[in-house]
Scaffold this active site. Structure first.
Site, short mmCIF file in Angstrom:
data_model
loop_
_atom_site.label_atom_id
_atom_site.label_comp_id
_atom_site.label_asym_id
_atom_site.label_seq_id
_atom_site.Cartn_x
_atom_site.Cartn_y
_atom_site.Cartn_z
N TYR A 128 53.77 36.69 36.01
CA TYR A 128 54.99 37.48 35.77
C TYR A 128 56.04 36.68 35.01
O TYR A 128 56.92 37.25 34.38
CB TYR A 128 55.61 37.96 37.10
CG TYR A 128 54.75 38.97 37.85
CD1 TYR A 128 53.67 39.58 37.26
CD2 TYR A 128 55.05 39.29 39.17
CE1 TYR A 128 52.89 40.49 37.95
CE2 TYR A 128 54.27 40.20 39.87
CZ TYR A 128 53.19 40.79 39.26
OH TYR A 128 52.42 41.68 39.95
N LYS B 106 41.04 33.27 42.69
CA LYS B 106 39.94 33.77 41.86
C LYS B 106 39.36 32.55 41.16
O LYS B 106 39.31 32.47 39.92
CB LYS B 106 40.51 34.82 40.88
CG LYS B 106 39.48 35.61 40.11
CD LYS B 106 38.72 36.61 40.94
CE LYS B 106 37.69 37.32 40.09
NZ LYS B 106 36.70 38.07 40.87
N ASP C 135 39.13 39.72 45.07
CA ASP C 135 38.45 41.02 45.14
C ASP C 135 37.84 41.20 46.54
O ASP C 135 37.92 42.28 47.14
CB ASP C 135 37.39 41.17 44.03
CG ASP C 135 36.62 39.88 43.76
OD1 ASP C 135 36.97 38.83 44.34
OD2 ASP C 135 35.67 39.92 42.96
#
Ligand code: NAD
Length: 367
Positions: free
Chosen positions: A145, A195, A227
């Site tokens: 962000y 991840k 995930d």
């Protein structure tokens, strides 16, 4: 002991749940013999109204927050201010600058469902016979962000847009310390979500998590890919204690946790900044939901998110752990007794519908 807090009630249901929640703070401070000195200041739409639409975050509000040990925030926003220029709209012009001004880098969002409220969760009730209680610790000021470069340009005759996910090792260490300390005060289990099979930032995240873990030998840590974490949260939310993750993953997972909890009206949150000499954090505490204009002014909002925000404030910024435990346990007793605001009322046997004031009085009586 004496503590100072700044109260920013804001708009919509903010002021009406705040006035009730402060009764709980008064009662608990008397019971546990500490003093709270508090001042109330304008924020959000209320500040815009008072300043002729000049600012949703007046300077004297910021200065009052600077002098305090913590900020107790209600909620801001509503249809009245939706068409103002984006920079002075209540949420964007008050909440985000407050987070930036105070360097609030750690967002703590509990996703919990009390055993008596599992019917309100969209998770199959047989999977969560005893409810669940997960705490998501999200890094709030780094990652994709805020990373540079970000933008859009033409490459080979085609428009491309790009963002940059970047983390300094020190940023990862800081958030991991918050998460490990939170786990130490709970069930001592931490799941680090990344991840690392794809992202370089996640590889650094995982290495750093393993290093920081050595300083907290009592905490058991495991790693999950994001995930898989998203799937496990809906399959077995009761298997988690504390989850720690980076900004983007935390944004998504904490909303998933709010959803499976059943009602926004039950969920507090904390945004923590620097650690003070006392080892406690400066922080801002607020309900996870917004100003709920659809029910504002009727005295029927669920005050529990605001009351549990006070419990988090006592725990993380004031070190009043016994008082925080007393609030958590009083809330549980009131829910077990069947009292319910409209958002969690189903009409089942043993439930009694109650308004904001009645629920709060019952919590005070159970402290
Ligand atoms: P919301 O969270 O205000 O409301 C969503 C739904 O949840 C509504 O049906 C509401 O009645 C219900 N709800 C929320 N809190 C409740 C409570 N304590 N008790 C009972 N029911 C409750 O979200 P929204 O409708 O998307 O936004 C309304 C306004 O709030 C907007 O102006 C938005 O910008 C603002 N907002 C502010 C914050 C904040 O101050 N941190 C966060 C989110 C939204």
């Amino acid at each position: 002991m004496s503590h100072t807090i700044t109260v920013l009630s804001g708009d919509g249901i903010g002021p009406e749940v705040m006035v009730e929640a402060l009764n709980v703070l008064d009662a608990v401070s008397e019971k546990f013999s500490f003093k709270i000195s508090r001042s109330e200041h304008l924020v959000g739409g209320a500040a815009l109204d008072a300043t002729d639409n000049e600012t949703p975050l007046p300077q004297d509000t910021i200065e009052a927050c600077e002098k305090a040990d913590a900020i107790l925030f209600g909620s801001v926003g509503g249809p009245k201010w939706e068409n103002l220029p984006p920079d002075i709209q209540p949420e964007r012009g008050a909440l985000l600058p407050l987070r930036k001004h105070f360097g609030l880098f750690a967002n703590l969002r509990p996703g919990s469902c009390l055993p008596a409220l599992t019917h309100a969760s969209p998770v199959k009730n047989e999977l969560i016979p005893n409810g669940f209680d997960v705490l998501c610790v999200r890094e709030l000021t780094g990652g994709i962000y805020f990373g540079d470069p970000k933008g859009r340009e033409e490459r080979d005759g085609e428009i491309v847009a790009f963002d940059t996910m970047v983390y300094k090792k020190s940023e990862i260490e800081n958030i991991l310390h918050v998460a490990f300390k939170a786990a130490m005060g709970r069930d001592k289990r931490l799941t680090s979500v990344d991840k690392a099979n794809v992202l370089a930032t996640s590889v650094l995240w995982r290495e750093t998590a393993n290093e920081v873990a050595k300083q907290y030998p009592e905490v058991t840590m495991d790693h999950l890919y994001v995930d898989n974490a998203a799937m496990q949260l809906v399959k077995r939310p009761d298997s988690f204690d504390v989850i720690v993750t980076e900004n983007l993953f935390g944004d998504i997972l904490s909303d998933e946790m709010a959803m499976i909890s059943g009602s926004l009206g039950m969920l507090p949150s904390a945004s923590l900044g620097k650690v003070k000499d006392s080892g406690l954090y400066f922080g801002m505490y607020e309900p996870s939901g917004g100003s709920a204009p659809d029910i504002a002014g009727q005295g029927i909002a669920n005050p529990i998110a605001q009351i549990l925000s006070i419990s988090m404030l006592l725990r993380y910024s004031l070190g009043e752990t016994a008082a925080a435990d007393a609030i958590d346990s009083a809330v549980q007793k009131v829910i077990d007794s069947g009292l319910r605001t409209g958002d969690i009322f189903t009409g089942a046997d043993g439930e009694t519908k109650a308004n904001t004031a009645v629920i709060t009085a019952a919590i005070v009586a159970n402290l």
